[in-house]
Design a protein around this motif. Structure first.
Motif, PDB file in Angstrom:
ATOM      1  N   PHE A   1       0.649  -1.122   0.004  1.00  3.67           N
ATOM      2  CA  PHE A   1       0.059  -0.093   0.123  1.00  3.67           C
ATOM      3  C   PHE A   1       0.865   1.170  -0.024  1.00  3.67           C
ATOM      4  CE2 PHE A   1      -2.789  -3.175   1.875  1.00  3.67           C
ATOM      5  CZ  PHE A   1      -3.845  -3.061   1.009  1.00  3.67           C
ATOM      6  N   VAL A   2       1.952   1.235   0.890  1.00  4.22           N
ATOM      7  CA  VAL A   2       2.736   2.373   0.810  1.00  4.22           C
ATOM      8  C   VAL A   2       4.073   1.936   0.965  1.00  4.22           C
ATOM      9  CG1 VAL A   2       3.557   4.397   2.059  1.00  4.22           C
ATOM     10  CG2 VAL A   2       1.095   3.812   2.282  1.00  4.22           C
ATOM     11  N   GLY A   3       5.316   2.332  -0.045  1.00  2.00           N
ATOM     12  CA  GLY A   3       6.378   1.721  -0.148  1.00  2.00           C
ATOM     13  C   GLY A   3       7.238   2.198   1.077  1.00  2.00           C
ATOM     14  N   ALA A   4       8.319   1.356   0.942  1.00  4.75           N
ATOM     15  CA  ALA A   4       9.675   1.733   1.805  1.00  4.75           C
ATOM     16  C   ALA A   4      10.220   3.145   1.709  1.00  4.75           C
ATOM     17  CB  ALA A   4      10.498   0.498   1.776  1.00  4.75           C
ATOM     18  N   PRO A   5      10.469   3.380   0.496  1.00  7.22           N
ATOM     19  CA  PRO A   5      10.912   4.905   0.263  1.00  7.22           C
ATOM     20  C   PRO A   5      10.230   5.937   0.939  1.00  7.22           C
ATOM     21  CG  PRO A   5      11.000   3.713  -1.697  1.00  7.22           C
ATOM     22  CD  PRO A   5      10.193   2.772  -0.938  1.00  7.22           C
ATOM     23  N   THR A   6       8.952   5.582   0.970  1.00  6.73           N
ATOM     24  CA  THR A   6       7.982   6.816   1.632  1.00  6.73           C
ATOM     25  C   THR A   6       8.225   6.732   3.257  1.00  6.73           C
ATOM     26  OG1 THR A   6       6.257   6.706  -0.335  1.00  6.73           O
ATOM     27  CG2 THR A   6       5.782   7.350   1.861  1.00  6.73           C
ATOM     28  N   TRP A   7       8.191   5.705   3.589  1.00  6.16           N
ATOM     29  CA  TRP A   7       8.294   5.567   5.052  1.00  6.16           C
ATOM     30  C   TRP A   7       9.781   6.270   5.418  1.00  6.16           C
ATOM     31  CZ3 TRP A   7       3.982   5.429   6.702  1.00  6.16           C
ATOM     32  CH2 TRP A   7       3.043   4.564   6.420  1.00  6.16           C
ATOM     33  N   ALA A   8      10.915   5.716   4.737  1.00  4.33           N
ATOM     34  CA  ALA A   8      12.360   6.150   5.143  1.00  4.33           C
ATOM     35  C   ALA A   8      12.395   7.684   4.827  1.00  4.33           C
ATOM     36  CB  ALA A   8      13.302   5.293   4.149  1.00  4.33           C
ATOM     37  N   ALA A   9      11.818   8.325   3.541  1.00  2.00           N
ATOM     38  CA  ALA A   9      11.931   9.817   3.436  1.00  2.00           C
ATOM     39  C   ALA A   9      11.356  10.393   4.888  1.00  2.00           C
ATOM     40  CB  ALA A   9      11.266  10.271   2.256  1.00  2.00           C
ATOM     41  N   LEU A  10      10.136   9.974   5.150  1.00  2.00           N
ATOM     42  CA  LEU A  10       9.381  10.525   6.002  1.00  2.00           C
ATOM     43  C   LEU A  10       9.855  10.462   7.435  1.00  2.00           C
ATOM     44  CD1 LEU A  10       5.772  10.056   5.005  1.00  2.00           C
ATOM     45  CD2 LEU A  10       6.925  12.223   4.741  1.00  2.00           C
ATOM     46  N   SER A  11      10.459   9.499   7.856  1.00  2.00           N
ATOM     47  CA  SER A  11      11.141   9.243   9.094  1.00  2.00           C
ATOM     48  C   SER A  11      12.584   9.630   9.135  1.00  2.00           C
ATOM     49  CB  SER A  11      10.793   7.743   9.419  1.00  2.00           C
ATOM     50  OG  SER A  11      11.551   6.942   8.763  1.00  2.00           O
ATOM     51  N   GLY A  12      13.263   9.520   8.052  1.00  2.00           N
ATOM     52  CA  GLY A  12      14.619  10.011   8.115  1.00  2.00           C
ATOM     53  C   GLY A  12      15.314   8.614   8.623  1.00  2.00           C
ATOM     54  N   ARG A  13      14.903   7.404   8.526  1.00  2.00           N
ATOM     55  CA  ARG A  13      15.474   6.266   8.908  1.00  2.00           C
ATOM     56  C   ARG A  13      15.270   5.154   8.093  1.00  2.00           C
ATOM     57  NH1 ARG A  13      16.503   5.611  14.757  1.00  2.00           N
ATOM     58  NH2 ARG A  13      16.266   7.594  15.777  1.00  2.00           N
ATOM     59  N   PRO A  14      15.992   4.086   7.924  1.00  2.00           N
ATOM     60  CA  PRO A  14      15.943   2.933   7.014  1.00  2.00           C
ATOM     61  C   PRO A  14      14.749   2.222   7.557  1.00  2.00           C
ATOM     62  CG  PRO A  14      17.667   2.636   8.656  1.00  2.00           C
ATOM     63  CD  PRO A  14      17.319   4.050   8.677  1.00  2.00           C
ATOM     64  N   VAL A  15      14.108   1.491   6.639  1.00  2.00           N
ATOM     65  CA  VAL A  15      13.007   0.707   6.916  1.00  2.00           C
ATOM     66  C   VAL A  15      13.290  -0.634   6.640  1.00  2.00           C
ATOM     67  CG1 VAL A  15      10.499   0.268   6.212  1.00  2.00           C
ATOM     68  CG2 VAL A  15      11.479   2.835   6.416  1.00  2.00           C
ATOM     69  N   ALA A  16      12.808  -1.693   7.464  1.00  2.00           N
ATOM     70  CA  ALA A  16      12.836  -3.150   7.448  1.00  2.00           C
ATOM     71  C   ALA A  16      11.575  -3.753   7.746  1.00  2.00           C
ATOM     72  CB  ALA A  16      14.112  -3.815   7.843  1.00  2.00           C
ATOM     73  N   THR A  17      11.227  -4.817   7.060  1.00  2.00           N
ATOM     74  CA  THR A  17      10.097  -5.599   7.688  1.00  2.00           C
ATOM     75  C   THR A  17      10.498  -6.969   8.249  1.00  2.00           C
ATOM     76  OG1 THR A  17       9.649  -6.739   5.392  1.00  2.00           O
ATOM     77  CG2 THR A  17       8.740  -4.675   5.719  1.00  2.00           C
ATOM     78  N   ASP A  18      11.755  -7.546   7.822  1.00  2.00           N
ATOM     79  CA  ASP A  18      12.193  -8.862   8.404  1.00  2.00           C
ATOM     80  C   ASP A  18      13.336  -8.712   9.285  1.00  2.00           C
ATOM     81  OD1 ASP A  18      14.893  -9.136   7.094  1.00  2.00           O
ATOM     82  OD2 ASP A  18      13.515  -8.579   5.550  1.00  2.00           O
ATOM     83  N   VAL A  19      13.573  -9.920  10.016  1.00  2.00           N
ATOM     84  CA  VAL A  19      14.555  -9.762  11.027  1.00  2.00           C
ATOM     85  C   VAL A  19      15.972  -9.977  10.748  1.00  2.00           C
ATOM     86  CG1 VAL A  19      13.027 -10.649  12.749  1.00  2.00           C
ATOM     87  CG2 VAL A  19      14.174 -12.220  11.454  1.00  2.00           C
ATOM     88  N   TRP A  20      16.061 -10.121   9.273  1.00  2.00           N
ATOM     89  CA  TRP A  20      17.493 -10.535   8.801  1.00  2.00           C
ATOM     90  C   TRP A  20      18.246  -9.183   8.366  1.00  2.00           C
ATOM     91  CZ3 TRP A  20      18.069 -14.936  10.524  1.00  2.00           C
ATOM     92  CH2 TRP A  20      16.853 -15.849  10.346  1.00  2.00           C
TER      93      TRP A  20
END
Length: 430
Positions: free
Chosen positions: A64-83
Protein backbone atom coordinates in the motif's frame (compact mmCIF):
# COMPACT_ATOMS: atom_id res chain seq x y z
CA UNK A 1 6.39 15.87 28.58
CA UNK A 2 7.30 12.48 27.15
CA UNK A 3 9.58 9.79 28.53
CA UNK A 4 13.06 9.92 27.08
CA UNK A 5 14.61 7.33 24.82
CA UNK A 6 17.45 5.10 26.07
CA UNK A 7 18.98 4.58 22.64
CA UNK A 8 22.40 6.14 22.09
CA UNK A 9 21.76 7.29 18.54
CA UNK A 10 18.81 9.52 19.40
CA UNK A 11 20.72 12.42 20.92
CA UNK A 12 19.69 15.82 19.63
CA UNK A 13 22.33 18.43 18.88
CA UNK A 14 23.23 20.35 22.05
CA UNK A 15 25.73 23.09 22.93
CA UNK A 16 29.23 21.95 23.87
CA UNK A 17 29.47 21.04 27.53
CA UNK A 18 25.74 20.63 28.11
CA UNK A 19 23.97 17.37 28.78
CA UNK A 20 22.67 15.73 25.58
CA UNK A 21 18.93 15.94 25.14
CA UNK A 22 17.31 12.67 24.20
CA UNK A 23 14.16 12.78 22.13
CA UNK A 24 11.33 10.32 22.75
CA UNK A 25 11.69 7.19 20.63
CA UNK A 26 8.53 5.94 18.94
CA UNK A 27 8.02 2.82 16.85
CA UNK A 28 5.28 3.23 14.28
CA UNK A 29 4.07 -0.17 13.13
CA UNK A 30 2.01 -0.27 9.96
CA UNK A 31 -0.28 -3.17 9.09
CA UNK A 32 -1.33 -4.24 5.63
CA UNK A 33 -4.58 -2.34 5.15
CA UNK A 34 -5.76 0.42 2.85
CA UNK A 35 -5.66 2.82 5.83
CA UNK A 36 -1.84 2.57 5.76
CA UNK A 37 -1.78 5.85 3.85
CA UNK A 38 -3.15 7.64 6.93
CA UNK A 39 -0.11 6.54 8.92
CA UNK A 40 1.97 8.93 6.79
CA UNK A 41 0.17 11.86 8.41
CA UNK A 42 0.59 10.34 11.88
CA UNK A 43 4.31 9.92 11.16
CA UNK A 44 4.59 13.56 10.11
CA UNK A 45 2.91 14.75 13.30
CA UNK A 46 5.18 12.60 15.45
CA UNK A 47 8.41 13.72 13.79
CA UNK A 48 7.44 17.40 13.68
CA UNK A 49 6.65 17.36 17.40
CA UNK A 50 10.17 16.20 18.26
CA UNK A 51 9.93 12.40 18.34
CA UNK A 52 12.42 10.03 16.73
CA UNK A 53 10.29 7.58 14.80
CA UNK A 54 11.24 4.18 13.44
CA UNK A 55 8.68 2.81 10.99
CA UNK A 56 8.22 -0.96 11.02
CA UNK A 57 5.73 -1.99 8.34
CA UNK A 58 4.58 -5.50 7.63
CA UNK A 59 5.38 -6.95 4.23
CA UNK A 60 1.72 -6.54 3.27
CA UNK A 61 1.80 -2.86 4.29
CA UNK A 62 4.45 -2.18 1.65
CA UNK A 63 1.92 -3.14 -1.01
CA UNK A 64 0.00 0.00 0.00
CA UNK A 65 2.83 2.42 0.89
CA UNK A 66 6.38 1.71 -0.23
CA UNK A 67 9.52 1.64 1.92
CA UNK A 68 11.01 4.78 0.26
CA UNK A 69 8.04 6.81 1.52
CA UNK A 70 8.51 5.66 5.11
CA UNK A 71 12.27 6.18 4.95
CA UNK A 72 11.93 9.68 3.51
CA UNK A 73 9.32 10.80 6.06
CA UNK A 74 11.07 9.30 9.08
CA UNK A 75 14.69 9.87 8.07
CA UNK A 76 15.45 6.27 9.02
CA UNK A 77 15.92 3.01 7.13
CA UNK A 78 12.92 0.71 6.90
CA UNK A 79 12.83 -3.08 7.21
CA UNK A 80 10.13 -5.69 7.61
CA UNK A 81 12.14 -8.82 8.43
CA UNK A 82 14.56 -9.82 11.16
CA UNK A 83 17.43 -10.48 8.74
CA UNK A 84 18.21 -6.91 7.70
CA UNK A 85 21.20 -5.56 9.70
CA UNK A 86 21.06 -8.74 11.74
CA UNK A 87 24.32 -7.85 13.56
CA UNK A 88 22.38 -5.08 15.34
CA UNK A 89 19.75 -7.58 16.53
CA UNK A 90 16.86 -5.34 15.40
CA UNK A 91 14.14 -7.79 16.44
CA UNK A 92 15.15 -7.17 20.06
CA UNK A 93 16.78 -3.74 20.04
CA UNK A 94 13.93 -1.77 18.45
CA UNK A 95 11.37 -2.83 21.04
CA UNK A 96 13.77 -2.53 23.97
CA UNK A 97 14.67 1.09 23.20
CA UNK A 98 11.18 2.38 22.40
CA UNK A 99 9.23 4.77 24.60
CA UNK A 100 6.04 3.95 22.71
CA UNK A 101 4.94 1.43 20.09
CA UNK A 102 1.90 2.45 18.09
CA UNK A 103 0.46 0.32 15.29
CA UNK A 104 -1.81 2.06 12.79
CA UNK A 105 -3.54 0.44 11.10
CA UNK A 106 -3.68 -2.80 13.05
CA UNK A 107 -5.41 -5.36 10.83
CA UNK A 108 -7.43 -8.33 12.07
CA UNK A 109 -4.52 -10.59 11.13
CA UNK A 110 -2.04 -8.47 13.07
CA UNK A 111 -4.29 -8.38 16.15
CA UNK A 112 -4.53 -12.17 16.02
CA UNK A 113 -0.76 -12.63 15.74
CA UNK A 114 -0.10 -10.15 18.56
CA UNK A 115 -2.68 -11.80 20.84
CA UNK A 116 -1.15 -15.24 20.29
CA UNK A 117 2.45 -14.10 20.68
CA UNK A 118 3.53 -14.98 17.17
CA UNK A 119 6.82 -13.49 15.97
CA UNK A 120 7.10 -14.12 12.26
CA UNK A 121 8.26 -10.66 11.18
CA UNK A 122 10.02 -7.62 12.59
CA UNK A 123 6.84 -5.91 13.82
CA UNK A 124 5.52 -8.85 15.83
CA UNK A 125 9.02 -9.42 17.27
CA UNK A 126 9.04 -5.77 18.31
CA UNK A 127 5.67 -6.14 20.02
CA UNK A 128 7.01 -9.08 22.04
CA UNK A 129 10.17 -7.30 23.17
CA UNK A 130 8.64 -3.90 23.92
CA UNK A 131 8.40 -3.00 27.59
CA UNK A 132 6.90 0.41 26.92
CA UNK A 133 3.26 1.39 26.35
CA UNK A 134 1.72 -0.22 23.26
CA UNK A 135 -1.17 1.37 21.34
CA UNK A 136 -2.98 -0.57 18.63
CA UNK A 137 -5.38 1.26 16.30
CA UNK A 138 -7.48 -1.35 14.47
CA UNK A 139 -8.88 -0.79 10.99
CA UNK A 140 -10.91 -3.37 9.08
CA UNK A 141 -14.36 -4.05 7.72
CA UNK A 142 -17.19 -4.06 10.24
CA UNK A 143 -17.84 -7.78 9.92
CA UNK A 144 -14.19 -8.54 10.72
CA UNK A 145 -14.19 -6.19 13.73
CA UNK A 146 -17.39 -7.73 15.09
CA UNK A 147 -16.28 -11.34 14.58
CA UNK A 148 -15.97 -13.35 17.79
CA UNK A 149 -12.33 -14.21 17.05
CA UNK A 150 -11.35 -10.56 16.71
CA UNK A 151 -13.29 -9.57 19.83
CA UNK A 152 -11.53 -12.33 21.79
CA UNK A 153 -8.13 -11.21 20.52
CA UNK A 154 -8.87 -7.61 21.48
CA UNK A 155 -9.98 -8.70 24.96
CA UNK A 156 -6.77 -10.70 25.38
CA UNK A 157 -4.59 -7.77 24.36
CA UNK A 158 -6.43 -5.37 26.65
CA UNK A 159 -6.09 -7.77 29.56
CA UNK A 160 -2.31 -7.56 29.06
CA UNK A 161 -2.30 -3.78 29.31
CA UNK A 162 -2.31 -2.98 25.61
CA UNK A 163 -4.37 0.08 24.67
CA UNK A 164 -6.56 -1.03 21.77
CA UNK A 165 -8.29 2.06 20.41
CA UNK A 166 -11.88 1.60 19.31
CA UNK A 167 -12.17 2.12 15.54
CA UNK A 168 -14.26 4.95 14.18
CA UNK A 169 -17.50 4.68 12.24
CA UNK A 170 -17.72 5.91 8.66
CA UNK A 171 -16.77 5.15 5.08
CA UNK A 172 -14.71 1.99 4.66
CA UNK A 173 -13.17 0.49 1.54
CA UNK A 174 -15.43 0.81 -1.48
CA UNK A 175 -19.02 1.77 -0.75
CA UNK A 176 -19.17 0.10 2.67
CA UNK A 177 -19.92 2.15 5.76
CA UNK A 178 -19.74 1.09 9.39
CA UNK A 179 -17.47 0.66 12.39
CA UNK A 180 -13.91 -0.26 11.50
CA UNK A 181 -12.48 2.97 10.13
CA UNK A 182 -9.06 4.08 11.34
CA UNK A 183 -9.43 7.21 13.51
CA UNK A 184 -8.03 10.37 11.97
CA UNK A 185 -4.24 10.86 12.37
CA UNK A 186 -4.69 14.05 14.42
CA UNK A 187 -6.82 12.15 16.94
CA UNK A 188 -4.35 9.23 17.08
CA UNK A 189 -1.50 11.66 17.63
CA UNK A 190 -3.35 13.06 20.67
CA UNK A 191 -3.66 9.51 22.06
CA UNK A 192 0.07 8.93 21.55
CA UNK A 193 0.97 12.24 23.22
CA UNK A 194 -1.31 11.43 26.14
CA UNK A 195 0.15 7.95 26.65
CA UNK A 196 3.73 9.24 26.43
CA UNK A 197 2.98 12.01 28.92
CA UNK A 198 1.70 9.51 31.47
CA UNK A 199 4.95 7.54 31.61
CA UNK A 200 6.34 4.05 31.26
CA UNK A 201 3.34 1.95 32.25
CA UNK A 202 0.08 3.87 32.21
CA UNK A 203 -2.62 2.08 34.17
CA UNK A 204 -5.71 1.22 32.18
CA UNK A 205 -7.80 1.84 35.29
CA UNK A 206 -10.97 2.51 33.29
CA UNK A 207 -10.75 -0.74 31.31
CA UNK A 208 -14.11 -2.47 31.28
CA UNK A 209 -15.88 0.77 32.22
CA UNK A 210 -18.34 2.71 30.09
CA UNK A 211 -18.19 6.47 30.54
CA UNK A 212 -20.33 9.21 29.05
CA UNK A 213 -18.99 12.72 28.44
CA UNK A 214 -21.05 15.66 27.24
CA UNK A 215 -19.24 18.45 25.43
CA UNK A 216 -19.86 21.76 23.71
CA UNK A 217 -22.67 24.28 24.01
CA UNK A 218 -26.31 23.88 23.08
CA UNK A 219 -28.17 26.25 20.77
CA UNK A 220 -31.79 27.18 21.20
CA UNK A 221 -33.35 28.39 17.92
CA UNK A 222 -35.20 31.69 17.70
CA UNK A 223 -35.98 31.41 14.00
CA UNK A 224 -34.46 29.57 11.01
CA UNK A 225 -31.20 31.58 11.20
CA UNK A 226 -30.79 32.77 14.81
CA UNK A 227 -30.28 31.01 18.12
CA UNK A 228 -29.42 31.54 21.78
CA UNK A 229 -26.07 29.92 22.57
CA UNK A 230 -22.87 30.19 24.55
CA UNK A 231 -19.12 30.23 24.05
CA UNK A 232 -18.32 26.63 25.00
CA UNK A 233 -15.97 25.07 22.42
CA UNK A 234 -16.12 21.46 23.62
CA UNK A 235 -12.34 21.31 24.12
CA UNK A 236 -12.52 20.23 27.76
CA UNK A 237 -15.13 17.58 27.02
CA UNK A 238 -13.05 16.19 24.17
CA UNK A 239 -9.94 16.20 26.37
CA UNK A 240 -11.92 14.17 28.93
CA UNK A 241 -12.98 11.72 26.21
CA UNK A 242 -9.41 11.28 24.94
CA UNK A 243 -8.09 10.80 28.47
CA UNK A 244 -10.74 8.20 29.28
CA UNK A 245 -10.00 6.29 26.08
CA UNK A 246 -6.28 6.36 26.91
CA UNK A 247 -7.16 4.78 30.26
CA UNK A 248 -9.04 1.96 28.56
CA UNK A 249 -12.66 3.09 28.86
CA UNK A 250 -15.48 2.64 26.41
CA UNK A 251 -16.36 6.25 25.75
CA UNK A 252 -19.57 7.84 24.48
CA UNK A 253 -19.42 11.57 23.74
CA UNK A 254 -22.63 13.55 23.42
CA UNK A 255 -21.41 16.58 21.48
CA UNK A 256 -23.42 19.78 21.17
CA UNK A 257 -22.26 21.92 18.24
CA UNK A 258 -18.57 20.98 18.52
CA UNK A 259 -16.28 21.75 15.59
CA UNK A 260 -13.34 19.50 16.53
CA UNK A 261 -12.02 16.16 15.21
CA UNK A 262 -13.71 13.20 16.89
CA UNK A 263 -11.63 11.84 19.78
CA UNK A 264 -9.97 8.57 18.82
CA UNK A 265 -11.63 5.58 20.45
CA UNK A 266 -14.88 7.38 21.29
CA UNK A 267 -18.38 7.05 19.89
CA UNK A 268 -19.68 10.55 19.15
CA UNK A 269 -23.40 11.38 19.24
CA UNK A 270 -24.18 14.84 17.85
CA UNK A 271 -26.95 17.04 19.21
CA UNK A 272 -28.02 20.66 18.86
CA UNK A 273 -30.47 21.74 21.55
CA UNK A 274 -30.65 21.19 25.29
CA UNK A 275 -33.67 18.91 24.83
CA UNK A 276 -31.66 16.71 22.45
CA UNK A 277 -28.70 16.72 24.84
CA UNK A 278 -31.01 15.70 27.68
CA UNK A 279 -32.49 12.75 25.81
CA UNK A 280 -29.14 11.40 24.59
CA UNK A 281 -27.35 11.79 27.91
CA UNK A 282 -30.17 10.18 29.90
CA UNK A 283 -30.27 7.26 27.45
CA UNK A 284 -26.50 6.75 27.54
CA UNK A 285 -26.32 7.12 31.33
CA UNK A 286 -28.50 4.03 31.76
CA UNK A 287 -25.49 1.78 31.21
CA UNK A 288 -22.66 4.13 32.23
CA UNK A 289 -20.30 3.75 35.17
CA UNK A 290 -19.59 7.48 35.08
CA UNK A 291 -21.14 10.54 33.45
CA UNK A 292 -19.21 13.78 33.13
CA UNK A 293 -21.37 16.75 32.16
CA UNK A 294 -18.75 19.02 30.60
CA UNK A 295 -21.22 20.53 28.11
CA UNK A 296 -22.76 23.95 28.64
CA UNK A 297 -26.50 23.46 28.16
CA UNK A 298 -28.66 26.55 27.87
CA UNK A 299 -30.71 27.20 30.99
CA UNK A 300 -33.53 28.74 28.94
CA UNK A 301 -35.09 28.46 25.49
CA UNK A 302 -37.60 30.62 23.61
CA UNK A 303 -41.17 29.62 24.35
CA UNK A 304 -41.92 29.90 20.62
CA UNK A 305 -39.73 29.48 17.57
CA UNK A 306 -40.62 31.52 14.51
CA UNK A 307 -41.00 29.59 11.26
CA UNK A 308 -39.76 32.65 9.38
CA UNK A 309 -36.79 34.92 9.95
CA UNK A 310 -37.74 37.65 12.44
CA UNK A 311 -37.67 41.00 10.60
CA UNK A 312 -36.74 44.42 11.90
CA UNK A 313 -39.71 46.62 12.72
CA UNK A 314 -40.02 49.84 10.77
CA UNK A 315 -40.54 51.87 13.95
CA UNK A 316 -37.23 50.68 15.48
CA UNK A 317 -38.86 48.56 18.17
CA UNK A 318 -37.46 45.15 19.11
CA UNK A 319 -39.48 41.94 19.43
CA UNK A 320 -40.27 40.54 22.85
CA UNK A 321 -38.88 37.05 23.41
CA UNK A 322 -40.39 34.97 26.20
CA UNK A 323 -38.09 32.31 27.68
CA UNK A 324 -38.93 29.04 29.42
CA UNK A 325 -36.61 26.97 31.55
CA UNK A 326 -34.92 23.84 30.16
CA UNK A 327 -34.68 20.56 32.06
CA UNK A 328 -31.81 20.38 34.56
CA UNK A 329 -29.88 17.45 33.11
CA UNK A 330 -27.18 17.27 35.79
CA UNK A 331 -29.68 17.25 38.64
CA UNK A 332 -31.84 14.63 36.94
CA UNK A 333 -29.06 12.12 36.28
CA UNK A 334 -27.64 12.75 39.77
CA UNK A 335 -30.87 12.24 41.72
CA UNK A 336 -32.35 9.49 39.52
CA UNK A 337 -29.44 7.20 38.76
CA UNK A 338 -30.32 4.44 36.34
CA UNK A 339 -27.18 2.56 37.38
CA UNK A 340 -26.52 2.24 41.14
CA UNK A 341 -22.97 3.11 42.11
CA UNK A 342 -22.30 5.27 39.08
CA UNK A 343 -20.34 8.50 39.49
CA UNK A 344 -21.70 11.80 38.19
CA UNK A 345 -19.51 14.83 37.57
CA UNK A 346 -20.75 18.34 36.89
CA UNK A 347 -19.08 21.57 35.82
CA UNK A 348 -19.68 25.03 37.19
CA UNK A 349 -18.58 28.09 35.24
CA UNK A 350 -18.81 30.85 37.85
CA UNK A 351 -17.88 34.50 38.15
CA UNK A 352 -18.97 35.24 41.71
CA UNK A 353 -21.42 38.02 42.61
CA UNK A 354 -22.77 40.01 45.52
CA UNK A 355 -24.15 36.85 47.13
CA UNK A 356 -20.86 34.99 47.35
CA UNK A 357 -17.49 34.02 45.93
CA UNK A 358 -16.95 31.55 43.10
CA UNK A 359 -16.41 28.70 45.56
CA UNK A 360 -19.36 29.73 47.73
CA UNK A 361 -21.66 29.57 44.73
CA UNK A 362 -20.08 26.32 43.55
CA UNK A 363 -20.58 24.57 46.90
CA UNK A 364 -24.22 25.59 46.87
CA UNK A 365 -24.56 24.23 43.35
CA UNK A 366 -22.91 20.94 44.31
CA UNK A 367 -25.45 20.45 47.10
CA UNK A 368 -28.35 21.50 44.88
CA UNK A 369 -27.46 19.26 41.95
CA UNK A 370 -26.64 16.13 43.96
CA UNK A 371 -23.62 15.08 41.87
CA UNK A 372 -20.50 13.42 43.29
CA UNK A 373 -17.96 15.89 41.92
CA UNK A 374 -18.17 19.45 40.68
CA UNK A 375 -15.39 20.97 38.56
CA UNK A 376 -15.34 24.69 39.23
CA UNK A 377 -14.00 27.19 36.69
CA UNK A 378 -13.65 30.89 37.40
CA UNK A 379 -14.66 32.34 34.03
CA UNK A 380 -14.37 35.99 34.93
CA UNK A 381 -13.36 37.99 31.87
CA UNK A 382 -14.12 35.10 29.52
CA UNK A 383 -11.34 32.87 30.80
CA UNK A 384 -11.31 29.16 29.85
CA UNK A 385 -13.68 29.26 26.85
CA UNK A 386 -11.90 28.21 23.65
CA UNK A 387 -8.51 28.07 25.36
CA UNK A 388 -6.24 24.99 25.19
CA UNK A 389 -5.50 25.48 28.91
CA UNK A 390 -7.57 25.42 32.05
CA UNK A 391 -7.41 25.63 35.82
CA UNK A 392 -10.03 24.51 38.27
CA UNK A 393 -11.01 23.37 41.72
CA UNK A 394 -12.64 19.94 41.97
CA UNK A 395 -15.14 19.75 44.83
CA UNK A 396 -16.42 16.43 46.14
CA UNK A 397 -19.75 15.77 47.82
CA UNK A 398 -17.65 13.96 50.44
CA UNK A 399 -15.86 17.23 51.27
CA UNK A 400 -12.80 16.67 49.09
CA UNK A 401 -11.16 19.73 47.53
CA UNK A 402 -8.59 19.29 44.74
CA UNK A 403 -6.96 22.40 43.33
CA UNK A 404 -5.72 21.97 39.77
CA UNK A 405 -3.21 24.66 38.75
CA UNK A 406 -3.06 26.27 35.33
CA UNK A 407 -2.18 23.68 32.72
CA UNK A 408 -3.54 21.78 29.76
CA UNK A 409 -7.12 20.63 29.57
CA UNK A 410 -5.76 17.10 29.22
CA UNK A 411 -3.99 17.41 32.58
CA UNK A 412 -7.22 18.55 34.20
CA UNK A 413 -9.06 15.68 32.52
CA UNK A 414 -6.75 13.13 34.14
CA UNK A 415 -7.22 14.69 37.58
CA UNK A 416 -10.98 14.38 37.11
CA UNK A 417 -10.69 10.74 36.06
CA UNK A 418 -8.40 10.06 39.03
CA UNK A 419 -11.18 11.27 41.31
CA UNK A 420 -13.80 9.28 39.41
CA UNK A 421 -11.75 6.07 39.61
CA UNK A 422 -11.20 6.60 43.33
CA UNK A 423 -14.96 6.75 43.88
CA UNK A 424 -15.70 3.83 41.58
CA UNK A 425 -13.20 1.72 43.48
CA UNK A 426 -14.97 2.54 46.74
CA UNK A 427 -18.06 0.76 45.46
CA UNK A 428 -16.14 -2.51 45.54
CA UNK A 429 -13.70 -1.76 48.37
CA UNK A 430 -15.59 0.31 50.97
Amino acid sequence: MSRLSTSTDDEAATPLGSRPVRRPSVVLGVGGGIAAYKACELLRRLTESGHDVTVVPTEAALAFVGAPTWAALSGRPVATDVWTDVHEVPHVRIGQHADLVVVAPATADLLARAAHGLADDLLTNTLLTARCPVVLAPAMHTEMWEHAATRANVATLRSRGVLVVEPAEGRLTGADTGKGRLPEPAALFEVCADVLARGVAPTLDLAGRHVVVSAGGTREPLDPVRYLGNRSSGRQGYALARAAAARGAEVTVVAANVDLPDPAGATVVRVGTTAELHDRVVAAAARADAVVMAAAPADFRPSEVSDDKIKKAGDGSAPTITLVQNDDILREISTHRARPGSVVVGFAAETGDATGSVLDLARAKLARKGCDLLVVNDVSGGAVFGSPDNEAVVLGADGAVVEVPHGTKTALAHVIWDEVVRRLDRQFDP
